[in-house]
Design an enzyme around this catalytic site. Structure first.
Site, mmCIF file in Angstrom:
data_model
loop_
_atom_site.group_PDB
_atom_site.id
_atom_site.type_symbol
_atom_site.label_atom_id
_atom_site.label_comp_id
_atom_site.label_asym_id
_atom_site.label_seq_id
_atom_site.Cartn_x
_atom_site.Cartn_y
_atom_site.Cartn_z
ATOM 1 N N SER A 1 -10.224 -0.957 6.954
ATOM 2 C CA SER A 1 -9.605 -0.702 5.649
ATOM 3 C C SER A 1 -8.873 -1.877 5.021
ATOM 4 C CB SER A 1 -8.635 0.471 5.749
ATOM 5 O OG SER A 1 -9.337 1.693 5.711
ATOM 6 N N SER B 1 -9.828 1.471 2.790
ATOM 7 C CA SER B 1 -8.940 2.289 2.001
ATOM 8 C C SER B 1 -7.860 1.503 1.262
ATOM 9 C CB SER B 1 -8.260 3.316 2.901
ATOM 10 O OG SER B 1 -7.415 2.658 3.833
ATOM 11 N N LYS C 1 0.850 -1.193 0.000
ATOM 12 C CA LYS C 1 0.000 0.000 0.000
ATOM 13 C C LYS C 1 0.888 1.246 0.000
ATOM 14 C CE LYS C 1 -4.066 1.756 2.577
ATOM 15 N NZ LYS C 1 -4.887 1.544 3.800
#
Lengths: 468, 473, 96
Positions: A163, A139, A64
């Site tokens: 997330s 997310s 990420k």
């Protein structure tokens, strides 16, 4: 789909170890796939593997964007950090590199991990491989989409209020949020420090166990890190004999998509077939989780994001004097959702409102943590649907922030309590994946993984359709 | 109406650790700008603080020395505000659960002692071409993150002079503890004062102002005096003192408001989630206790009771650690008499050295002890010894050798001294006559004459004795 | 509920420039979110301690041992404006 990318991460590691596959061939296959990604899942793809060997035998890792990677863009999905290349690497990424997982690429995400749809990225929304018109969740949407699409064997995400778990559910993969403190936060660009935790996004439960085992550490650079008391074993249980699953009666099912509820009931039935008992459990304050979370997380975020001031790195918009430099930089650099949360958090901490908002939210957090402790006296795991809905259409909730926040309804309580929880795919609703969440007491990851593995075998979810 | 000032002090002390409060960067002592930084103290994304155990130990030592209550657990808070010298947009400090509470030093009560991180240094850079038409500053993060202890007193101080005296005692105490360099000019000791005035006899507090960052004892005294005068002026002319932060300019003696009123501060303190509470372990506390030296107040007491010094002399020495250390080192050497040695240091040496550290001066403790010994043995007179001390301060050296080389040895009753007295009596026949008649008042004239002639090598008492015997008195 | 004045005040605290349009939108959206959040006002929280840290860790202190600092050119690598070996900013005095 090539044969190489048909392998799970654990299978690929074994194949390299046994000399059936070269690490270079493995890396190249994924690099080419990631470079050809059409979902906007990647913000960066590596040319060459930066490490090899180790226990993970060169199985590449998508990371990420918000994890700092030395010399490689780490922007946390924000314009304010566009092009930012940190001078150091996050501890968890370093741990995995030492274990032999080279960096495959950096994945798209909601800006500063604020969002449940990945629409808040400064670098454009990510598409869900199950339906390109829909969001992958957020997310960690880029990581989830990449794993679901087979352009990465596995990926790192972060979970603050859901997330990892929610995008895993929406993309039909496995996502695990570890116990707070199990994995170092050093080098993770912070959203909400008391909640953020890194975890794996993988094709199956075995891969999640393998990756998590190499992530955990007690890091001298993170005062809140604990590591783990024991090693994470690879799961092998096929039964749930004697396992008590707690079905919370206090969480509302209003607004939960019928297909999601059906899948949830089916999975509970399967669990009973495997020997588990289903018991009602009480989490009397969990219903207030969203309220407490949307005070605590924005409050911490408002402070964590104060460092983006245009002085030492990142975007600077000059406006003449110092005050205008600050306000213009932050106006131009932050997106709408980030601004909204900074405003919310600043308000919740401001003079005259602290007690009513932040002070109360912290007390509600205590109650929710206590609820779980008491529940775990009677059940082994608390089980819920991961998200109330399957993937929604891009733009569908864009004008209704509160509706978007409510998507975290089932995942936020565990985050507030700091306990581990996993989401595994448990079916389809209208052709879109649904997720089943198991949460256990602090440091029960091995037991959660075991139970999730048994369920996974029984559910037999097929995610190969999206890996092309 | 008469007004009485009410003054509370806030002192920031840079702690003498090797590394910064929350990261492993070494503390900076004049290194080139921005060469002592890392992701943590630059506030880079993703970096996390970890508290320095030694800073906590030094904080505990301060708490013990000031007889505070030490919190078994205390927590760090974030103090949020934007300023270019604050890389994270918040300062990690302590708020409602500080390391130490209560306590006192002398007659001033301590409110609290807490730990925090120092800000970076902002240097004015003149006009910038790029930022059109405005002034620019440049930030150097070397100092940013240096550990600070903030010591806050109760409003127990009643005059500018008392403030300055008490700060000297605090500085000596901290220096004696070895927790800080306590150098005001270099900013390792900084003082703010909260000042208000009230009618004498009133128990209410007036509105206070905060006078910032005064960097010498002299400025502190003058600044507080100026602010008291300013407040009296306002009140006496029927006005009201406004709560504000002020800056004292020692060059002009003027006081100006530091921050505009519209920018009301709202620091939004909340518990620092990146740090866990500090739990004071037995080991940590034991180690702080063990490192505690004898403190100035106790030392003065000992000088008085064990060495027989007067209370004033004992304090003069003990409250200036460098002189007390010098004194004790001098005592060790030659078995000097404690009282004369103390008097020589407090009367003569301090006058010659001023603010200079005696240990850094050319006078060694052993040399001073030897000189005082020579005086006691009457090998040199007081006046002669003062000249020797001048030489020692200027060039250092061995007192006996200086006495020898300069011919400063005391004169005995034969020979030269006899001759000098005869000459003095001969040169002042009228005085000699008055002495003979029993009027001893002008004896000083004869002594003075002899002293001039012998360049101070004569002993006054000896001269008097000889004159009396010569004149058959 | 949050009104326009409060939104402007909070924006100043947070050093966020908001356009006229953003102020209006922010007022509406934040009010709606706050209405939901204010549900926690219904709970009886008498005697409940606040939770700042979910984990119970102690002793996470750092020994006072120096670690290498960044070379200056690395510290400056991402900086928008470097001058005189430092990070240049508009002077704070300018708006005081």
């Amino acid at each position: 789909m090539t044969q190489v990318r048909d392998l799970t991460a654990a299978q690929a590691a074994d194949a390299v170890r046994d000399g059936k596959l070269s690490a270079t061939e493995l890396f190249d296959a994924y690099r080419d796939a990631a470079a050809a990604d059409e979902l906007n899942a990647y913000l960066y793809v590596a040319e060459e593997p930066n490490v090899s060997g180790g226990d993970l035998h060169g199985v590449p890792l998508a990371v990420k964007d918000l994890f700092c990677t030395k010399g490689v863009i780490s922007q946390s999905g924000s314009k304010i950090l566009e092009g930012y290349k940190p001078p150091y690497t996050a501890t968890v990424v370093e741990n995995l590199e030492k274990a032999g997982a080279p960096l495959l690429g950096k994945t798209n995400q909601d800006e500063f991990a604020m969002g449940s749809s990945n629409e808040n990225s400064a670098f454009g929304p990510v598409q869900n491989p199950w339906d390109r018109e829909r969001v992958p969740g957020g997310s960690s949407g880029g990581s989830a989409a990449a794993v679901a699409a087979g352009t990465a064997p596995w990926a790192l995400g972060t979970d603050t209020g859901g997330s990892i778990r929610q995008p895993a559910a929406m993309c039909g993969i496995v996502g695990l949020k570890p116990t707070y403190g199990a994995v170092s936060r050093f080098g993770m660009i912070a959203f909400a420090s008391s909640l953020d935790q890194a975890g794996p996004l993988t094709r199956d439960v075995t891969d999640a166990a393998l990756l998590l085992g190499h992530m955990v550490s007690k890091d001298p650079c993170d005062a809140t890190s604990i590591g783990r008391p024991d090693e994470i074993a690879l799961p092998r249980s096929h039964k749930l004999d004697g396992i008590r699953l707690g079905r919370p009666d206090d969480l509302s099912t209003e607004g939960v998509e019928p297909g999601v509820m059906e899948a949830y009931e089916r999975t509970l039935k399967l669990a009973e077939d495997l020997g588990a008992t289903i018991e009602t459990c009480h989490l009397p304050h969990a219903d207030h989780g969203i309220s407490a979370y949307y005070v605590i997380a924005p409050a911490e975020a408002s402070s964590n994001l104060a460092r983006f001031d245009g002085v030492r790195y990142g975007l600077r918009s000059n406006g003449g004097d110092l005050l205008s430099m600050y306000t213009h930089t932050r106006h131009d650099g932050f997106g709408a959702e980030v601004k909204r949360r900074i405003m919310l958090g600043t308000y919740a901490l401001s003079s005259g409102y602290y007690d009513a908002y932040y002070g109360r939210a912290q007390r509600v957090r205590t109650l929710i943590a206590t609820d779980f402790k008491q529940a775990f006296e009677n059940v082994d795991f608390v089980v819920t649907p991961t998200a109330p809905t399957t993937a929604f259409k891009i733009g569908e909730l864009a004008d209704d922030p509160l509706a978007m926040y409510l998507n975290d309804y089932f995942t936020v309580p565990m985050s507030l309590a700091g306990i581990p929880a996993i989401s595994i795919p448990n079916g389809l609703s209208d052709g879109r994946p649904t997720g089943f969440q198991l949460a256990g007491p602090a440091f029960s990851e091995s037991r959660i993984l075991d139970a999730a593995y048994a369920l996974e075998q029984a559910i037999g979810f097929d995610g190969s359709e999206t890996r092309k | 109406m008469n007004y009485e000032p009410v003054i509370g002090l806030e002192i920031h002390v840079q702690l003498s650790t090797r590394t910064k409060m929350f990261c492993g960067c070494e503390l900076s002592f004049g290194e080139p700008p921005n060469t002592r930084t890392c992701p943590v103290c630059l506030g880079l994304p993703g970096a996390l603080p970890v508290a320095n155990e030694e800073a906590i130990r030094l904080g505990l030592m301060i708490g013990l020395a000031l007889e505070c209550d030490l919190a078994p657990t205390s927590i760090f808070h974030r103090k949020n505000y934007f300023y270019p010298d604050l890389p994270k947009g918040y300062q990690i400090s302590q708020y409602d659960e500080p390391l130490c509470r209560g306590g006192h030093l002398g007659d001033v009560r301590i409110h609290r002692v807490h730990l925090e991180e120092d800000a970076a240094k902002l240097v004015h850079a003149g006009s910038s071409g790029r930022i059109h038409g405005s002034e620019a500053s440049v930030v150097d993060f070397n100092r940013g993150g240096t550990p600070l202890a903030e010591i806050v007193t109760e409003p127990d101080v009643r005059s500018a002079e008392q403030a300055s005296e008490w700060l000297r005692l605090l500085r000596t105490t901290l220096r004696r503890l070895g927790v800080s360099d306590v150098n005001m000019e270099e900013g390792s000791l900084r003082c703010d004062a909260n000042i208000s005035i009230r009618p004498v006899g009133s128990q209410e507090f007036g509105t206070k102002t905060e006078l910032k960052n005064m960097n010498s004892f002299r400025f502190i005294q003058r600044g507080i005096e100026a602010e008291i005068a300013r407040q009296k002026g306002i009140v006496e002319s029927g006005g009201q003192v406004e709560q504000e932060t002020l800056h004292f300019d020692p060059a002009t003696g003027s006081i100006t408001s530091l921050r505009s009123k519209e920018e009301a501060h709202d620091y939004r303190y909340f518990p620092e989630p990146d740090l866990i509470p500090i739990a004071i372990t037995e080991e940590l506390l034991a180690s702080a206790r063990a490192a505690l030296p004898e403190l100035p107040a106790a030392r003065a007491q000992r000088f008085e009771s064990e060495l027989g010094l007067s209370a004033d002399t004992a304090k003069l020495l003990a409250f200036r650690t460098e002189y007390a250390d010098f004194y004790e080192e001098a005592l060790e050497g030659n078995g000097s008499e404690p009282v004369p040695l103390a008097n020589w240091i407090t009367n003569e040496l301090t006058a010659r050295l001023g603010d200079e550290d005696p240990q850094q001066s050319k006078v060694s403790p052993a040399a001073l002890a030897q000189l005082v010994g020579l005086v006691s043995e009457k090998k040199v007179t007081n006046a002669g010894a003062r000249q020797v001390l001048d030489k020692l301060v200027a060039d250092g050296g061995d007192p006996a050798a200086i006495v020898e080389a300069e011919g400063l040895g005391a004169l005995d009753d034969t020979g030269e001294l006899d001759g000098a007295i005869d000459a003095a009596l001969a040169a002042n026949p009228d005085i000699a006559e008055r002495l003979r008649s029993g009027d001893m008042k002008p004896m000083g004239v004869i002594i003075g004459h002899v002293m001039r002639e012998t360049k101070g090598r004569a002993d006054g008492g000896e001269v008097t004795r000889l004159v009396r015997s010569k004149l058959g008195l | 509920m949050i009104d326009r004045e409060q939104v402007l005040h909070v924006a100043r605290l947070a050093r966020l420039e908001l356009s006229e349009d953003e102020v209006g939108r922010m007022t509406t959206e934040l009010s709606k979110i706050l209405d939901h959040i204010e549900k926690i006002g219904e709970l009886d929280l008498e005697g409940v301690p606040p939770t700042s840290h979910v984990v119970e860790v102690t002793g996470a202190l750092r020994a006072d041992v120096p670690r290498p600092s960044l070379p200056r050119e690395v510290a400056f690598e991402n900086a928008p404006d470097i001058a005189d070996d430092g990070f240049r900013v508009p002077s704070p005095q300018a708006h005081a």
